[in-house]
Design a protein around this motif. Sequence first.
Motif, PDB file in Angstrom:
ATOM      1  N   GLY A  17       0.619  -1.458   0.077  1.00  0.00           N
ATOM      2  CA  GLY A  17       0.002  -0.120   0.111  1.00  0.00           C
ATOM      3  C   GLY A  17       0.752   1.004   0.035  1.00  0.00           C
ATOM      4  O   GLY A  17       0.300   2.375   0.222  1.00  0.00           O
ATOM      5  N   SER A  19       2.111   3.026  -2.603  1.00  0.00           N
ATOM      6  CA  SER A  19       1.844   3.921  -3.722  1.00  0.00           C
ATOM      7  C   SER A  19       0.361   4.641  -3.420  1.00  0.00           C
ATOM      8  O   SER A  19       0.182   5.588  -3.534  1.00  0.00           O
ATOM      9  N   GLU A  41      11.577   3.886  -6.813  1.00  0.00           N
ATOM     10  CA  GLU A  41      12.960   2.998  -7.257  1.00  0.00           C
ATOM     11  C   GLU A  41      12.556   1.407  -7.588  1.00  0.00           C
ATOM     12  O   GLU A  41      11.629   0.816  -7.158  1.00  0.00           O
ATOM     13  N   PHE A  73      20.409  -1.757  -8.892  1.00  0.00           N
ATOM     14  CA  PHE A  73      19.768  -1.233  -8.031  1.00  0.00           C
ATOM     15  C   PHE A  73      20.575  -0.106  -7.467  1.00  0.00           C
ATOM     16  O   PHE A  73      19.902   1.029  -7.601  1.00  0.00           O
ATOM     17  N   ARG A  77      20.135   3.969  -8.125  1.00  0.00           N
ATOM     18  CA  ARG A  77      19.946   4.930  -6.800  1.00  0.00           C
ATOM     19  C   ARG A  77      20.802   6.066  -6.696  1.00  0.00           C
ATOM     20  O   ARG A  77      20.701   6.899  -6.409  1.00  0.00           O
ATOM     21  N   ASP A  98       9.380   6.281  -3.078  1.00  0.00           N
ATOM     22  CA  ASP A  98       8.818   4.971  -2.893  1.00  0.00           C
ATOM     23  C   ASP A  98       9.880   4.203  -3.262  1.00  0.00           C
ATOM     24  O   ASP A  98      10.371   3.777  -4.204  1.00  0.00           O
ATOM     25  N   TYR A 107      15.975  -6.782   0.513  1.00  0.00           N
ATOM     26  CA  TYR A 107      15.572  -7.785  -0.610  1.00  0.00           C
ATOM     27  C   TYR A 107      16.836  -8.403  -1.308  1.00  0.00           C
ATOM     28  O   TYR A 107      16.943  -9.715  -1.185  1.00  0.00           O
ATOM     29  N   ASP A 158       5.945  -9.368 -11.810  1.00  0.00           N
ATOM     30  CA  ASP A 158       7.355  -9.339 -12.455  1.00  0.00           C
ATOM     31  C   ASP A 158       8.575 -10.533 -11.904  1.00  0.00           C
ATOM     32  O   ASP A 158       7.938 -11.169 -10.970  1.00  0.00           O
ATOM     33  N   PHE A 168       9.060 -13.558   0.713  1.00  0.00           N
ATOM     34  CA  PHE A 168       8.550 -12.294   1.165  1.00  0.00           C
ATOM     35  C   PHE A 168       8.195 -12.286   2.748  1.00  0.00           C
ATOM     36  O   PHE A 168       8.415 -11.257   3.354  1.00  0.00           O
ATOM     37  N   ALA A 191      -0.361  -2.028   7.770  1.00  0.00           N
ATOM     38  CA  ALA A 191      -1.032  -1.788   6.626  1.00  0.00           C
ATOM     39  C   ALA A 191      -2.347  -2.531   6.448  1.00  0.00           C
ATOM     40  O   ALA A 191      -2.899  -2.468   5.160  1.00  0.00           O
ATOM     41  N   GLU A 193      -4.977  -1.661   7.988  1.00  0.00           N
ATOM     42  CA  GLU A 193      -5.904  -0.713   8.543  1.00  0.00           C
ATOM     43  C   GLU A 193      -6.511  -0.003   7.366  1.00  0.00           C
ATOM     44  O   GLU A 193      -6.038  -0.425   6.000  1.00  0.00           O
ATOM     45  N   VAL A 195      -7.460   2.511   4.355  1.00  0.00           N
ATOM     46  CA  VAL A 195      -6.583   3.513   3.666  1.00  0.00           C
ATOM     47  C   VAL A 195      -6.600   4.915   4.266  1.00  0.00           C
ATOM     48  O   VAL A 195      -5.541   5.671   4.705  1.00  0.00           O
TER      49      VAL A 195
HETATM   50  N1  Z5A Z   1      13.644  -3.963  -5.138  1.00  0.00           N
HETATM   51  C1  Z5A Z   1      14.614  -4.439  -4.637  1.00  0.00           C
HETATM   52  O1  Z5A Z   1      14.767  -5.841  -4.595  1.00  0.00           O
HETATM   53  N2  Z5A Z   1      15.741  -3.909  -4.204  1.00  0.00           N
HETATM   54  C2  Z5A Z   1      15.861  -2.484  -4.285  1.00  0.00           C
HETATM   55  O2  Z5A Z   1      16.722  -2.079  -3.832  1.00  0.00           O
HETATM   56  C3  Z5A Z   1      14.641  -1.817  -4.763  1.00  0.00           C
HETATM   57  C4  Z5A Z   1      13.444  -2.780  -5.362  1.00  0.00           C
HETATM   58  C5  Z5A Z   1      14.593  -0.304  -4.856  1.00  0.00           C
HETATM   59  C6  Z5A Z   1      10.110  -2.760  -7.085  1.00  0.00           C
HETATM   60  O3  Z5A Z   1       8.747  -3.179  -7.587  1.00  0.00           O
HETATM   61  C7  Z5A Z   1      10.473  -4.332  -6.912  1.00  0.00           C
HETATM   62  O4  Z5A Z   1      11.953  -4.175  -6.901  1.00  0.00           O
HETATM   63  C8  Z5A Z   1       9.992  -4.952  -5.612  1.00  0.00           C
HETATM   64  C9  Z5A Z   1      11.126  -5.013  -4.710  1.00  0.00           C
HETATM   65  C10 Z5A Z   1      12.431  -4.596  -5.604  1.00  0.00           C
HETATM   66  N3  Z5A Z   1       9.861  -6.137  -5.784  1.00  0.00           N
HETATM   67  N4  Z5A Z   1       8.904  -7.065  -5.316  1.00  0.00           N
HETATM   68  N5  Z5A Z   1       8.579  -7.908  -5.141  1.00  0.00           N
HETATM   69  P1  Z5A Z   1       7.672  -2.138  -7.923  1.00  0.00           P
HETATM   70  O5  Z5A Z   1       8.104  -0.701  -7.701  1.00  0.00           O
HETATM   71  O6  Z5A Z   1       6.856  -2.559  -9.336  1.00  0.00           O
HETATM   72  O7  Z5A Z   1       6.277  -2.635  -6.888  1.00  0.00           O
HETATM   73  P2  Z5A Z   1       6.494  -2.502  -5.311  1.00  0.00           P
HETATM   74  O8  Z5A Z   1       7.333  -1.358  -4.696  1.00  0.00           O
HETATM   75  O9  Z5A Z   1       7.003  -3.831  -4.848  1.00  0.00           O
HETATM   76  O10 Z5A Z   1       4.918  -2.566  -4.903  1.00  0.00           O
HETATM   77  P3  Z5A Z   1       3.665  -1.911  -5.578  1.00  0.00           P
HETATM   78  O11 Z5A Z   1       3.175  -3.179  -6.493  1.00  0.00           O
HETATM   79  O12 Z5A Z   1       3.884  -0.611  -6.270  1.00  0.00           O
HETATM   80  O13 Z5A Z   1       2.389  -2.020  -4.443  1.00  0.00           O
HETATM   81  P4  Z5A Z   1       2.381  -0.852  -3.539  1.00  0.00           P
HETATM   82  O14 Z5A Z   1       2.777   0.541  -3.791  1.00  0.00           O
HETATM   83  O15 Z5A Z   1       3.092  -1.318  -2.092  1.00  0.00           O
HETATM   84  O16 Z5A Z   1       0.947  -1.087  -3.003  1.00  0.00           O
HETATM   85  P5  Z5A Z   1      -0.447  -0.190  -3.771  1.00  0.00           P
HETATM   86  O17 Z5A Z   1      -0.381  -0.403  -5.234  1.00  0.00           O
HETATM   87  O18 Z5A Z   1      -0.700   0.801  -3.051  1.00  0.00           O
HETATM   88  O19 Z5A Z   1      -1.507  -1.094  -3.192  1.00  0.00           O
HETATM   89  C11 Z5A Z   1      -1.486  -2.583  -3.494  1.00  0.00           C
HETATM   90  C12 Z5A Z   1      -3.107  -2.924  -3.696  1.00  0.00           C
HETATM   91  O20 Z5A Z   1      -3.700  -2.866  -2.500  1.00  0.00           O
HETATM   92  C13 Z5A Z   1      -3.890  -2.004  -4.707  1.00  0.00           C
HETATM   93  O21 Z5A Z   1      -4.944  -2.613  -5.172  1.00  0.00           O
HETATM   94  C14 Z5A Z   1      -4.629  -0.943  -3.533  1.00  0.00           C
HETATM   95  O22 Z5A Z   1      -5.765  -0.314  -4.087  1.00  0.00           O
HETATM   96  C15 Z5A Z   1      -4.747  -1.863  -2.321  1.00  0.00           C
HETATM   97  N6  Z5A Z   1      -4.713  -1.321  -1.024  1.00  0.00           N
HETATM   98  C16 Z5A Z   1      -3.725  -0.489  -0.758  1.00  0.00           C
HETATM   99  N7  Z5A Z   1      -3.861   0.072   0.436  1.00  0.00           N
HETATM  100  C17 Z5A Z   1      -4.863  -0.628   1.016  1.00  0.00           C
HETATM  101  C18 Z5A Z   1      -5.759  -0.902   2.212  1.00  0.00           C
HETATM  102  N8  Z5A Z   1      -5.229  -0.144   3.378  1.00  0.00           N
HETATM  103  N9  Z5A Z   1      -6.878  -1.585   2.480  1.00  0.00           N
HETATM  104  C19 Z5A Z   1      -6.975  -2.419   1.426  1.00  0.00           C
HETATM  105  N10 Z5A Z   1      -6.355  -2.358   0.144  1.00  0.00           N
HETATM  106  C20 Z5A Z   1      -5.352  -1.584   0.200  1.00  0.00           C
END
Ligand code: Z5A
Length: 215
Positions: A17, A19, A41, A73, A77, A98, A107, A158, A168, A191, A193, A195
Amino acid sequence: MSRRGIFISFEGVDGCGKSTQIKELRRRLRRLGDRLVLTREPGGTVLGEDVRRILQQADDRREITDKAELLLFAASRTELVSEVISPAIASGKIVIADRFLDSTTIYQGVARGLPTEMVETINGIAVGDCLPDITFLMDIDPSDSRRRMTTRGNADLDRIEKMPEAFFHQVRQGYLDLAKKEPNRFVIIDAMEKVSTIAERIWATLTERYDGLLD
Ligand code: Z5A
């Protein structure tokens, strides 16, 4: 004398959550205009976006070793720090990241199992003394975040997202251990809770710590 801004980062397992909360925070800070800088990132610079594509699209035909992944990475950065984050902070802006170097610590270090010393050295080379002032750790059980990601519905997982669930769980525990070591920087957020509840908590923390600086 130049003003110093605030460097805020968001961390956690994918789908936790981040983003969503960054969007909420951006809405609250909209009045800052170009004093607000958002980064993600890997990415955020020309080189960084290229690295993002390489890392996310690599497949069985183009395997990436753990060490190469660490360096990619870090390369992304270091560009982001020197082109975007450091100049923004030096000129008094608010940066919301982010993911930042904690993602590499966890990771590549904890979950991939690269030696801590190696990861710390590379992290140090990449960021120097540019470290977040405050880091929100969005804590969630990976099986819950996975469920969210599958219901989010946007296409395929991905390369890293395809790792088994145990990976994870290591990531989650790694973040919690790190937060314990740096209690002044980390704020752990439940997380699961709603939004709006999370957004309130983040806002209350920031306004309490940086009274006046977010105006
Ligand atoms: N990585 C690494 O290995 N080393 C590094 O140094 C760096 C990164 C910098 C980046 O992927 C990948 O790279 C990541 C770590 C690695 N890999 N993995 N696995 P990315 O940037 O594409 O994605 P991410 O950062 O991992 O996550 P994301 O997909 O962007 O998700 P998020 O931003 O954390 O979550 P969200 O998009 O806000 O929410 C996800 C869903 O949940 C969405 O449908 C929302 O509407 C829903 N949501 C959000 N909050 C809530 C709450 N509170 N209740 C219910 N539903 C919710």
